[in-house]
Design an enzyme around this catalytic site. Sequence first.
Site, short mmCIF file in Angstrom:
data_model
loop_
_atom_site.label_atom_id
_atom_site.label_comp_id
_atom_site.label_asym_id
_atom_site.label_seq_id
_atom_site.Cartn_x
_atom_site.Cartn_y
_atom_site.Cartn_z
N GLU A 9 0.82 -1.20 0.00
CA GLU A 9 0.00 0.00 0.00
C GLU A 9 0.87 1.26 0.00
OE1 GLU A 9 -2.25 -3.36 1.85
OE2 GLU A 9 -0.26 -2.51 2.09
N PRO A 217 14.61 -11.04 -0.98
CA PRO A 217 13.46 -11.48 -0.18
C PRO A 217 12.49 -10.34 0.08
CG PRO A 217 15.54 -12.25 0.76
CD PRO A 217 15.88 -11.25 -0.28
N ARG A 218 11.22 -10.69 0.27
CA ARG A 218 10.19 -9.69 0.50
C ARG A 218 10.37 -8.96 1.82
NH1 ARG A 218 6.56 -6.31 -1.85
NH2 ARG A 218 4.69 -6.02 -0.60
N GLY A 259 14.28 -0.19 -0.12
CA GLY A 259 14.04 0.93 -1.03
C GLY A 259 14.82 0.91 -2.32
N ASN A 284 3.67 -7.12 -6.86
CA ASN A 284 3.43 -6.20 -7.98
C ASN A 284 4.41 -6.42 -9.13
OD1 ASN A 284 2.76 -4.07 -9.60
ND2 ASN A 284 3.25 -2.47 -8.12
N PRO A 285 3.92 -6.83 -10.32
CA PRO A 285 4.83 -7.02 -11.47
C PRO A 285 5.11 -5.73 -12.23
CG PRO A 285 2.60 -7.66 -12.08
CD PRO A 285 2.53 -7.26 -10.62
N LEU A 286 4.41 -4.64 -11.90
CA LEU A 286 4.54 -3.42 -12.70
C LEU A 286 5.85 -2.68 -12.47
CD1 LEU A 286 0.88 -2.08 -12.44
CD2 LEU A 286 1.96 -3.25 -14.38
N GLU A 287 6.46 -2.85 -11.30
CA GLU A 287 7.75 -2.20 -11.05
C GLU A 287 8.81 -2.76 -11.98
OE1 GLU A 287 7.80 -1.27 -6.38
OE2 GLU A 287 7.31 -3.34 -6.89
#
EC number: 2.4.99.12
Length: 374
Positions: A9, A217-218, A259, A284-287
């Site tokens: 978010e 990693p996330r 970041g 998110n695949p858009l990055e």
Amino acid sequence: MLHSVSVGETLAAIPLVRALRHRYPPLPITVTTMTPTGSERVRWAFGNDVHHVYLPYDLPGAMSRFLDRVNPKLVIIMETELWPNLIKALHRRGIPLVVANARLSAHSAASYKRFSGFVSDIMRRITLIAAQNEEDDARFLELGLTKNQLEITGSLKFDISVTPELAMQACALRRQWAECRPVWIASSTHEGEETLLLQAHRQLLTRFPDLLLILVPRHPERFRVAREMTMKARFNYIMRSSGEVPSRSTQVVVGDTMGELMLLYGIADLAFVGGSLVARGGHNPLEAAAHAIPVLMGPHTLNFRNICSKLHEAGGLITVTDVPSLVRSVSALLSNEHYRLYYGRHAVHVLYQNQGALERLLNLLEPYLPKRSL
């Protein structure tokens, strides 16, 4: 005040907060989160330009004291964090509440319907919901929202771009790290995925001996785990936080900084986006698509179902199901530049085609914000 519960978010909120700061320079902005990773992203994106605090638990007394202290003139909640006591307190005080980039899955809608009376009472206290698409819009209507409380703006996640500064940084880092060798990145990985990705990388090295994997990693608590897995699998590796430059013998870089994901995508030839080979709903695949590189994901993409559908239909997303299919797809992309460019070009085209949600949302927020000086 803007609330973004965690990392996903917060990333969607970054363009919105930047646009608000640009349009309303004197406007003080407080960003609240619920997780340390979300907090880190806020600090990385804005430094001291916005005020950051954690939102308290949704208890009547705690929320009342919090609102007394912050005294917001407008509250924006990202996506669909419906906090009953916060919503009631804002309504009582006459403070507008806008839910931005709102989405509501069929599963969540069915759950809410079991408490239809309570949910309908909460919904009528919301000033405006800016939904991502027509499906979300219809589900909110079924829960008791009225047409004048709803607008479809599209997804803010499409409103990202690679700035000239970021492109220059990525270009410089690519020359420094791997000017003459192929690079792939596996981002936002979860428990159970790193093992599979390292197995795939071991197989890929037999065909592409110079291949470099960036493994990110996330969650920060998995940085150490990923390092131990990489070491146990006998890869030559470095940690991104060490500041070292990969040598020709470095096979894996473990991304353990916050970041930097957009920067690291910028030095890769292709990207696997995690949370999708295991049942976490995907990330998110858009990055990655913003860098015009091919995007690969596993079958578990529930969190980004609409976005992934658009990418897949346009030839901008490759779905893999296991280690063998991942190895086959990465091999095909690395060995065929035209194939690689095709998928990258189609991925970024989907991104450009669906932008505009930010401008539509800003127009909807204008009546609740101070008049802009010309």
